[in-house]
Write a protein that holds these residues in place. Structure first.
Motif, PDB file in Angstrom:
ATOM      1  N   MET A 172       1.236   5.809  12.903  1.00  0.00           N
ATOM      2  CA  MET A 172       2.939   6.303  12.713  1.00  0.00           C
ATOM      3  C   MET A 172       2.815   5.987  11.164  1.00  0.00           C
ATOM      4  SD  MET A 172       3.515   8.382  15.041  1.00  0.00           S
ATOM      5  CE  MET A 172       4.771   8.638  15.096  1.00  0.00           C
ATOM      6  N   ALA A 173       2.818   4.751  10.490  1.00  0.00           N
ATOM      7  CA  ALA A 173       3.156   4.713   9.085  1.00  0.00           C
ATOM      8  C   ALA A 173       2.436   4.992   8.277  1.00  0.00           C
ATOM      9  CB  ALA A 173       3.419   2.992   9.030  1.00  0.00           C
ATOM     10  N   GLY A 174       0.993   6.173   8.114  1.00  0.00           N
ATOM     11  CA  GLY A 174       0.402   6.592   7.739  1.00  0.00           C
ATOM     12  C   GLY A 174      -0.511   5.741   7.019  1.00  0.00           C
ATOM     13  N   PHE A 186       0.538  -1.831  -0.024  1.00  0.00           N
ATOM     14  CA  PHE A 186       0.166   0.030  -0.089  1.00  0.00           C
ATOM     15  C   PHE A 186       0.652   0.921   0.051  1.00  0.00           C
ATOM     16  CE2 PHE A 186      -2.841  -3.269   2.916  1.00  0.00           C
ATOM     17  CZ  PHE A 186      -3.592  -3.215   1.483  1.00  0.00           C
ATOM     18  N   LYS A 187       1.891   1.622   0.236  1.00  0.00           N
ATOM     19  CA  LYS A 187       2.763   2.724   0.174  1.00  0.00           C
ATOM     20  C   LYS A 187       2.937   3.559  -0.502  1.00  0.00           C
ATOM     21  CE  LYS A 187       7.088   4.316   0.853  1.00  0.00           C
ATOM     22  NZ  LYS A 187       7.485   5.073   0.067  1.00  0.00           N
ATOM     23  N   VAL A 188       3.255   3.014  -2.003  1.00  0.00           N
ATOM     24  CA  VAL A 188       2.715   3.815  -3.320  1.00  0.00           C
ATOM     25  C   VAL A 188       1.220   5.158  -2.938  1.00  0.00           C
ATOM     26  CG1 VAL A 188       2.326   4.131  -5.619  1.00  0.00           C
ATOM     27  CG2 VAL A 188       4.311   2.540  -4.395  1.00  0.00           C
ATOM     28  N   ARG A 189       0.314   3.336  -2.754  1.00  0.00           N
ATOM     29  CA  ARG A 189      -1.174   4.039  -2.733  1.00  0.00           C
ATOM     30  C   ARG A 189      -1.362   5.229  -1.347  1.00  0.00           C
ATOM     31  NH1 ARG A 189      -4.612  -0.728  -2.570  1.00  0.00           N
ATOM     32  NH2 ARG A 189      -6.335   0.812  -2.212  1.00  0.00           N
ATOM     33  N   ARG A 190      -0.550   4.954  -0.695  1.00  0.00           N
ATOM     34  CA  ARG A 190      -0.967   5.568   0.428  1.00  0.00           C
ATOM     35  C   ARG A 190       0.146   7.583  -0.348  1.00  0.00           C
ATOM     36  NH1 ARG A 190       3.578   4.830   4.838  1.00  0.00           N
ATOM     37  NH2 ARG A 190       4.536   5.848   2.963  1.00  0.00           N
ATOM     38  N   HIS A 208       0.676   8.686  -2.114  1.00  0.00           N
ATOM     39  CA  HIS A 208      -0.547   9.223  -3.334  1.00  0.00           C
ATOM     40  C   HIS A 208      -1.790   9.713  -2.595  1.00  0.00           C
ATOM     41  CE1 HIS A 208       2.148   7.628  -6.135  1.00  0.00           C
ATOM     42  NE2 HIS A 208       1.976   8.602  -6.997  1.00  0.00           N
ATOM     43  N   GLY A 209      -1.524   9.638  -1.166  1.00  0.00           N
ATOM     44  CA  GLY A 209      -2.406  10.348  -0.654  1.00  0.00           C
ATOM     45  C   GLY A 209      -4.129   9.237  -0.292  1.00  0.00           C
ATOM     46  N   GLU A 210      -3.841   8.483  -1.071  1.00  0.00           N
ATOM     47  CA  GLU A 210      -5.331   7.465  -1.002  1.00  0.00           C
ATOM     48  C   GLU A 210      -5.158   7.152   1.145  1.00  0.00           C
ATOM     49  OE1 GLU A 210      -6.670   3.044  -2.284  1.00  0.00           O
ATOM     50  OE2 GLU A 210      -5.350   4.439  -3.096  1.00  0.00           O
ATOM     51  N   GLU A 211      -6.147   7.202   1.698  1.00  0.00           N
ATOM     52  CA  GLU A 211      -6.788   6.916   2.860  1.00  0.00           C
ATOM     53  C   GLU A 211      -6.868   5.017   2.813  1.00  0.00           C
ATOM     54  OE1 GLU A 211      -9.575   8.918   4.981  1.00  0.00           O
ATOM     55  OE2 GLU A 211      -8.822  10.476   4.483  1.00  0.00           O
ATOM     56  N   ILE A 212      -5.721   4.484   3.346  1.00  0.00           N
ATOM     57  CA  ILE A 212      -5.218   3.422   3.696  1.00  0.00           C
ATOM     58  C   ILE A 212      -6.026   2.834   4.846  1.00  0.00           C
ATOM     59  CG2 ILE A 212      -4.606   1.286   3.178  1.00  0.00           C
ATOM     60  CD1 ILE A 212      -4.720   2.419   1.049  1.00  0.00           C
ATOM     61  N   ARG A 213      -7.647   1.559   4.600  1.00  0.00           N
ATOM     62  CA  ARG A 213      -7.985   1.728   6.589  1.00  0.00           C
ATOM     63  C   ARG A 213      -7.472  -0.394   6.579  1.00  0.00           C
ATOM     64  NH1 ARG A 213     -14.111   2.026   7.694  1.00  0.00           N
ATOM     65  NH2 ARG A 213     -13.196   1.772   9.126  1.00  0.00           N
ATOM     66  N   VAL A 214      -7.093   0.108   7.701  1.00  0.00           N
ATOM     67  CA  VAL A 214      -6.383  -1.557   8.552  1.00  0.00           C
ATOM     68  C   VAL A 214      -6.918  -1.318  10.145  1.00  0.00           C
ATOM     69  CG1 VAL A 214      -4.111  -2.624   9.148  1.00  0.00           C
ATOM     70  CG2 VAL A 214      -3.968  -0.909   7.316  1.00  0.00           C
ATOM     71  N   LEU A 215      -7.581  -2.471  10.013  1.00  0.00           N
ATOM     72  CA  LEU A 215      -8.130  -3.589  11.098  1.00  0.00           C
ATOM     73  C   LEU A 215      -7.227  -4.611  12.110  1.00  0.00           C
ATOM     74  CD1 LEU A 215     -11.196  -3.763  12.882  1.00  0.00           C
ATOM     75  CD2 LEU A 215     -11.485  -6.170  11.490  1.00  0.00           C
TER      76      LEU A 215
END
Length: 411
Positions: free
Chosen positions: A194-196, A166-170, A172-179
């Protein structure tokens, strides 16, 4: 139960908002009150079962024997006194967790015992007390610099897997939701934030929820609280110094770290925690395909029926979403680690559903793939302890399984 609170908070008011009311259900109230009472009794219980009974046994030795062992270089009685001091230091942490919890739920320190909805004193069982003890010790693993060795085996692979996907998407401003089910004391949730990435932890244990709320929201700064994680251990010691080791928590203050990162322009995610049965809350319609990734660390073996966990993870993951797992298979519901439904507060539903089964690693992987996932990666096995004193003469080590599965889209 279902509640959500955000981290970190700017005020000390009720962090258990929403429509959650544990007092409405007598069983839910009992479980919550037992957690409060177990922290209240930590000091007295630890002194009684650790040093008091050992002093009694010591003085039962022949007089000339205990007198010899009371003198240097043994100084056994002096060591008992030092252990008592260590217990008092740990109890300060328990007391702070209790104080915050009571304030959050609007309960008095000294309840009116004639009012069932208020009387939380003297309700903890021995199991509740053991949970309080293990929760206090767990700060060593999750929130001390000395516990870093355990964290890097379990948490670093998760963060790397998230970055790989997900780093590239993150960036570029995309919100990545992690449960993060089984979030415990919240360190992995914090690290993912902290990792964004937007991290949502989930936890059913009130002991863990109360302790995580304190460490994430209400400590004054880094290294402010002394913890003696191994003070109650008298076996397999190389030295008394080892037994009395002191660590300072938290090694990183969540609020300070997030503020510092924000000041430097570093991208941060959001952080929240839900108090609920995982299989009930995350099969609700509003959590359908809501998350880009689910990370399970030392979690899947808490399932009496792993199929329920897999169904819940599949329901909550977006199409092509990732399930990242690190952990052993110490099934919590086998003969040696059994729990009754009443321990969960959810008898007959969710984790309290009747029945259980223990699977091998090969069977787990086969089952997950059969239920709509594709194996993407098998990570290396790295040995690690769990709240393990690295200098102990007896080391209990896990070799956690590390794998990444991708949710397959419907044909």
């Amino acid at each position: 139960m279902a509640s959500e609170h955000q981290h970190p908070q700017t005020e000390e008011e009720n962090s258990w908002g929403g429509d959650f009311d544990p007092f409405a259900d007598p069983e839910e109230r009992r479980v919550l009150f037992a957690a409060f009472d177990s922290f209240r009794q930590y000091r007295r219980n630890a002194h009684k079962n650790t040093t008091h009974r050992r002093r009694q046994a010591f003085y039962a030795l022949p007089s000339e024997h205990w007198q010899m062992l009371s003198e240097p270089p043994f100084s056994i009685l002096d060591n008992f006194n030092k252990v008592d001091d260590a217990i008092d230091a740990n109890a300060e942490i328990a007391d702070r967790i209790l104080e915050l919890g009571l304030k959050s739920f609007g309960l008095p320190q000294n309840p009116d015992k004639s009012r069932p909805t208020q009387n939380w004193h003297d309700v903890a069982t021995s199991s509740d007390l053991n949970k309080a003890h293990s929760t206090i010790r767990q700060f060593y693993r999750d929130w001390s610099s000395e516990g870093r060795a355990e964290r890097e085996v379990c948490y670093d692979p998760v963060l790397q897997d998230l970055h790989d996907e997900f780093k590239v998407r993150r960036d570029h401003g995309e919100e990545i939701r992690v449960l993060v089910p089984g979030a415990g004391l919240g360190r992995l949730v914090f690290e993912i934030c902290m990792a964004g990435y937007d991290a949502e932890g989930n936890e059913i244990s009130y002991h863990q929820l109360l302790a995580s709320s304190w460490i994430l929201n209400h400590t004054d700064g880094p290294a402010q609280h002394a913890l003696h994680p191994f003070a109650l251990h008298f076996s397999n010691l190389r030295s008394r110094t080892q037994q009395l080791q002191q660590v300072m928590i938290p090694d990183v203050h969540p609020g300070f770290a997030m503020q510092e990162a924000a000041n430097t322009g570093r991208r941060l995610g959001t952080m929240s925690m839900s108090a609920a049965d995982f299989t009930i809350l995350y099969t609700q319609p509003d959590n359908h395909e809501a998350f880009d990734a689910v990370t399970t660390v030392f979690f899947i073996d808490t399932a009496p029926n792993l199929i329920r966990y897999i169904e819940t993870i599949r329901h909550s993951l977006k199409p092509n979403g990732l399930w990242i797992n690190v952990g052993p298979l110490l099934w919590h519901f086998d003969d040696g680690h059994s729990r009754t439904p009443s321990d969960t507060g959810h008898e007959g539903a969710g984790i309290g559903e009747p029945g259980n089964v223990e699977l091998s690693e090969e069977e787990v992987l086969c089952l997950v793939e059969r239920m709509g996932f594709r194996l993407e990666k098998r990570g290396d096995r790295r040995a690690c302890g769990y709240i393990q004193d690295p200098d102990s003469m007896l080391l209990n080590m896990y070799q956690p399984s590390h794998w990444v599965m991708r949710k397959m889209t419907e044909a």
